[in-house]
Design a protein around this motif. Structure first.
Motif, PDB file in Angstrom:
ATOM      1  N   SER A   1       4.490  -6.868  -0.087  1.00 16.59           N
ATOM      2  CA  SER A   1       4.512  -6.743   1.375  1.00 16.59           C
ATOM      3  C   SER A   1       5.178  -7.966   1.988  1.00 16.59           C
ATOM      4  O   SER A   1       4.874  -9.098   1.590  1.00 16.59           O
ATOM      5  CB  SER A   1       3.078  -6.696   1.924  1.00 16.59           C
TER       6      SER A   1
ATOM      7  N   THR B   1       0.835  -1.212   0.000  1.00 22.01           N
ATOM      8  CA  THR B   1       0.000   0.000   0.000  1.00 22.01           C
ATOM      9  C   THR B   1       0.866   1.256   0.000  1.00 22.01           C
ATOM     10  O   THR B   1       0.651   2.179  -0.793  1.00 22.01           O
ATOM     11  CB  THR B   1      -0.924   0.007   1.244  1.00 22.01           C
TER      12      THR B   1
ATOM     13  N   ASP C   1       1.566  -4.968  -9.012  1.00 22.23           N
ATOM     14  CA  ASP C   1       1.326  -5.258  -7.600  1.00 22.23           C
ATOM     15  C   ASP C   1       1.551  -6.764  -7.396  1.00 22.23           C
ATOM     16  O   ASP C   1       0.704  -7.583  -7.761  1.00 22.23           O
ATOM     17  CB  ASP C   1      -0.107  -4.839  -7.257  1.00 22.23           C
TER      18      ASP C   1
ATOM     19  N   HIS D   1       4.691  -9.303   4.948  1.00 15.05           N
ATOM     20  CA  HIS D   1       3.880 -10.178   5.802  1.00 15.05           C
ATOM     21  C   HIS D   1       3.095 -11.230   5.031  1.00 15.05           C
ATOM     22  O   HIS D   1       2.590 -12.178   5.621  1.00 15.05           O
ATOM     23  CB  HIS D   1       2.930  -9.341   6.667  1.00 15.05           C
ATOM     24  N   LYS D   2       2.990 -11.068   3.707  1.00 14.32           N
ATOM     25  CA  LYS D   2       2.284 -12.077   2.908  1.00 14.32           C
ATOM     26  C   LYS D   2       3.244 -13.129   2.373  1.00 14.32           C
ATOM     27  O   LYS D   2       2.854 -14.002   1.608  1.00 14.32           O
ATOM     28  CB  LYS D   2       1.556 -11.406   1.742  1.00 14.32           C
TER      29      LYS D   2
ATOM     30  N   ASN E   1      -6.197 -10.913  -5.410  1.00 15.71           N
ATOM     31  CA  ASN E   1      -6.314 -11.428  -4.037  1.00 15.71           C
ATOM     32  C   ASN E   1      -7.694 -12.014  -3.781  1.00 15.71           C
ATOM     33  O   ASN E   1      -7.852 -12.902  -2.958  1.00 15.71           O
ATOM     34  CB  ASN E   1      -6.040 -10.319  -3.015  1.00 15.71           C
TER      35      ASN E   1
ATOM     36  N   GLN F   1       0.277 -10.675  -4.009  1.00 14.82           N
ATOM     37  CA  GLN F   1      -0.213 -12.060  -3.912  1.00 14.82           C
ATOM     38  C   GLN F   1       0.674 -13.050  -4.654  1.00 14.82           C
ATOM     39  O   GLN F   1       0.374 -14.246  -4.699  1.00 14.82           O
ATOM     40  CB  GLN F   1      -1.643 -12.158  -4.478  1.00 14.82           C
TER      41      GLN F   1
HETATM   42  N1  PLP Z   1      -2.410  -5.698  -3.211  1.00 17.45           N
HETATM   43  C1  PLP Z   1      -2.941  -6.924  -3.080  1.00 17.45           C
HETATM   44  C2  PLP Z   1      -3.177  -7.747  -4.306  1.00 17.45           C
HETATM   45  C3  PLP Z   1      -3.260  -7.416  -1.820  1.00 17.45           C
HETATM   46  O1  PLP Z   1      -3.773  -8.643  -1.684  1.00 17.45           O
HETATM   47  C4  PLP Z   1      -3.025  -6.594  -0.690  1.00 17.45           C
HETATM   48  C5  PLP Z   1      -3.400  -7.063   0.662  1.00 17.45           C
HETATM   49  O2  PLP Z   1      -4.256  -7.907   0.812  1.00 17.45           O
HETATM   50  C6  PLP Z   1      -2.449  -5.347  -0.882  1.00 17.45           C
HETATM   51  C7  PLP Z   1      -2.152  -4.925  -2.152  1.00 17.45           C
HETATM   52  C8  PLP Z   1      -2.147  -4.440   0.271  1.00 17.45           C
HETATM   53  O3  PLP Z   1      -1.137  -5.001   1.050  1.00 17.45           O
HETATM   54  P1  PLP Z   1      -0.701  -4.299   2.429  1.00 17.45           P
HETATM   55  O4  PLP Z   1      -1.952  -4.154   3.229  1.00 17.45           O
HETATM   56  O5  PLP Z   1       0.266  -5.278   3.014  1.00 17.45           O
HETATM   57  O6  PLP Z   1      -0.076  -3.004   2.079  1.00 17.45           O
END
Ligand code: PLP
Length: 404
Positions: free
Chosen positions: A222, A96, A199, A224-225, A174, A202
Motif C-alpha cells: 500500500s 487489501t 504481503d 500510504h505506508k 504488522n 510493512q
Molecule cells: N498487510 C499488512 C501486513 C498490514 O500491516 C496492513 C495494514 O495495516 C495491510 C495488509 C492492509 O493494508 P491496507 O489497509 O492499506 O490495504
C-alpha cells in the motif's frame, strides 16, 4: 544518493511541526500509515495544476500529459521493486484490494481438496480473503504456527504437500515486527508447485525489495505506508501468475472489444485495472518511491531500528512490561500487566503521543500470544531520539499513575 540526515528529513514533513493537545506532536503510528513529505504533496498539486485529465482516453494535450505521467509512474514503481518491466505493476487501492484480487482471481482454479497456506502472523487482510475463498470453494485454509521469533522449524515442511495450491504470507508482521523466513517458505511452496503471494505492506517503507531475488508469484503493498497517498497500492505479479487471474472488477479501460454478449479483455497490466484509476494517487506514489530511492536506505533503516531498539531496551527492563517484538526491527509491541491498554493509549494521546493499541487486525495472532491486544510504537525515518525518549518517559509516568 543523499546522505541520510534525520534533521533535514523531518523538515520535509511539515505536519510534524504542530502541537497536539498543547504538547509537541510525537507520531509513532507509522505501521498504520506514514506522513507524506512535501515532495509527494507537491507532485499531487502539480499534477492538478498542470496535467489533470483522464488517462488513456482522449487524444488531446492534457490527456497525453496525464497519460505520460501515469505510465512513467508505473515505470518508477517497476524500478522501485525491481520488477522486469511495467506490465507487472497493477494499480489497486492497496494491499487489501490486491490480495482480494488474487484470492478472487484464483477461485476458478481451486478444487474442494486443495489447500491454502498462510502464517499465524497475518493481518486480517491476508487472512479473511483466503478464508472466504476456502468457504466458497471447499478448499482448506491452513496456518503455519510461527512463534514470535519466526524460526523455521523442520516440522513446518509438512504443511506443504501436493494439495497446497497457494502460500500467502506476510514479509513482516504488522503486530509484532517479526520477519518471516521468506526464502525457505517460497522454496517449499515452489517444491510442491504452489503459487506464492507475499504481503509487503510493512516492508517497503523500510527495506529495498527485489522481485527477481524474492522470486514470488505475487507481491502486494500500500502506498500510504511508504510515504505515499492513501487509496493507492500495487499488485505485482509474474506474467503467468497475473494471466491466471479472473479480473475482480470489469468495466471500462480493461477491455479491447465489447459486444452485447461478449468482451475481449485487454492485455496486462490493463486487464486488471477497470475504470478510471486513482491518477493523483499513482503520481503521489511514484513520488514517494523517488523520495525513498534518493535516500541512503541502509542508513535510514539503521536509524529507524536504532530508535526502536532504544525504546525496547528500556521496556525490556520493566517488570510489568512484556515485549513481543524482537530486537532490530522498526517497531516495539508490548503489553503492561494489570493496566488497560486503552487507558494507557488515552494518557499518551493527552500528552501528544500517537501510538496504536489493540489487536492490530490480527486476532488469531493475539489469541496465540494469549492477549487481547498490545501497544505498538512504530518508527519512520522522520522520528528522532526526542520522540523515543519522550514516549518512554511518558509511558513510565502513565504506568506509575494508572497502577495506583
Ligand atoms: N498487510 C499488512 C501486513 C498490514 O500491516 C496492513 C495494514 O495495516 C495491510 C495488509 C492492509 O493494508 P491496507 O489497509 O492499506 O490495504
Amino acid at each position: 544518493m543523499m546522505p541520510f540526515d534525520p534533521i533535514s528529513i523531518r523538515q520535509q514533513f511539515p505536519i510534524l511541526a504542530q502541537q497536539a493537545h498543547d504538547y509537541p506532536l510525537v507520531y509513532l503510528d507509522n505501521a498504520a500509515t506514514t506522513q507524506k513529505p512535501d515532495s509527494v504533496l507537491n507532485a499531487i498539486i502539480n499534477y492538478y495544476q498542470t496535467s489533470n485529465a483522464n488517462v488513456h482516453r482522449g487524444s488531446h494535450f492534457l490527456s497525453d500529459k496525464a497519460t505520460n505521467l501515469f505510465e512513467q509512474a508505473r515505470q518508477t514503481l517497476a524500478e522501485f521493486i525491481q520488477a522486469p518491466d511495467n506490465s507487472h505493476i497493477i494499480w489497486c487501492k492497496g494491499a487489501t484490494e490486491a490480495i482480494n484480487q488474487v484470492a478472487y482471481g484464483l477461485e476458478s482454479s481451486l478444487k474442494p481438496d486443495d489447500e491454502i497456506l498462510i502464517s499465524s502472523l497475518e493481518h486480517h487482510a491476508n487472512l479473511v480473503p483466503w478464508q472466504q475463498l476456502a468457504k466458497r470453494t471447499g478448499a482448506k485454509l491452513r496456518s503455519i504456527p510461527f512463534t514470535s521469533d519466526a524460526k523455521w522449524e523442520a516440522e513446518y515442511a509438512s504443511y506443504f504437500n501436493e494439495k497446497t495450491k497457494i502460500l500467502a504470507c506476510t514479509q513482516i508482521s504488522n503486530a509484532i515486527g517479526v520477519h518471516l523466513p521468506l526464502d525457505t517458505l517460497i522454496q517449499e511452496a515452489k517444491a510442491v508447485g504452489a503459487l506464492t503471494l507475499i504481503d509487503g505492506a510493512q516492508a517497503v517503507a523500510h527495506y529495498p525489495v527485489n522481485m527477481a531475488q524474492l522470486d514470488c508469484d505475487f507481491y502486494v503493498f500500500s502506498g500510504h505506508k511508504m510515504y505515499g497517498p492513501t487509496g493507492i497500492g500495487v499488485l505485482y505479479g509474474k506474467t503467468a501468475a497475473l494471466e491466471q487471474l479472473t479480473p475482480l472488477q470489469t468495466g471500462g479501460e480493461m477491455v479491447l472489444k465489447v459486444s452485447l454478449l461478449e468482451t475481449e479483455f485487454n492485455q496486462l497490466p490493463y486487464r486488471l485495472e477497470a475504470g478510471t484509476p486513482h491518477i493523483e494517487g499513482v503520481i503521489g506514489l511514484a513520488s514517494a518511491c523517488e523520495f525513498l530511492m534518493q535516500q541512503d536506505r541502509q542508513a535510514m533503516l539503521d536509524w529507524e531500528i536504532s530508535l526502536a531498539n532504544r525504546v525496547r531496551r528500556i521496556l525490556m527492563n520493566e517488570a510489568d512490561i512484556k515485549v513481543y517484538s524482537p530486537a532490530n526491527t522498526t517497531l516495539v509491541s508490548f503489553s503492561v500487566n494489570n493496566i488497560n491498554l486503552t487507558d494507557l493509549n488515552a494518557f499518551l494521546d493527552s500528552k501528544g503521543i500517537g501510538i496504536r493499541s489493540g489487536s492490530h487486525c490480527a486476532h488469531p495472532l493475539m489469541a496465540q500470544l494469549g492477549v487481547s491486544g498490545t501497544l505498538r510504537a512504530s518508527f519512520a525515518c522522520y522520528n528522532n531520539e526526542r520522540d523515543a525518549d519522550h514516549f518512554v518517559a511518558t509511558l513510565l509516568d502513565a504506568i506509575d499513575l494508572l497502577a495506583d
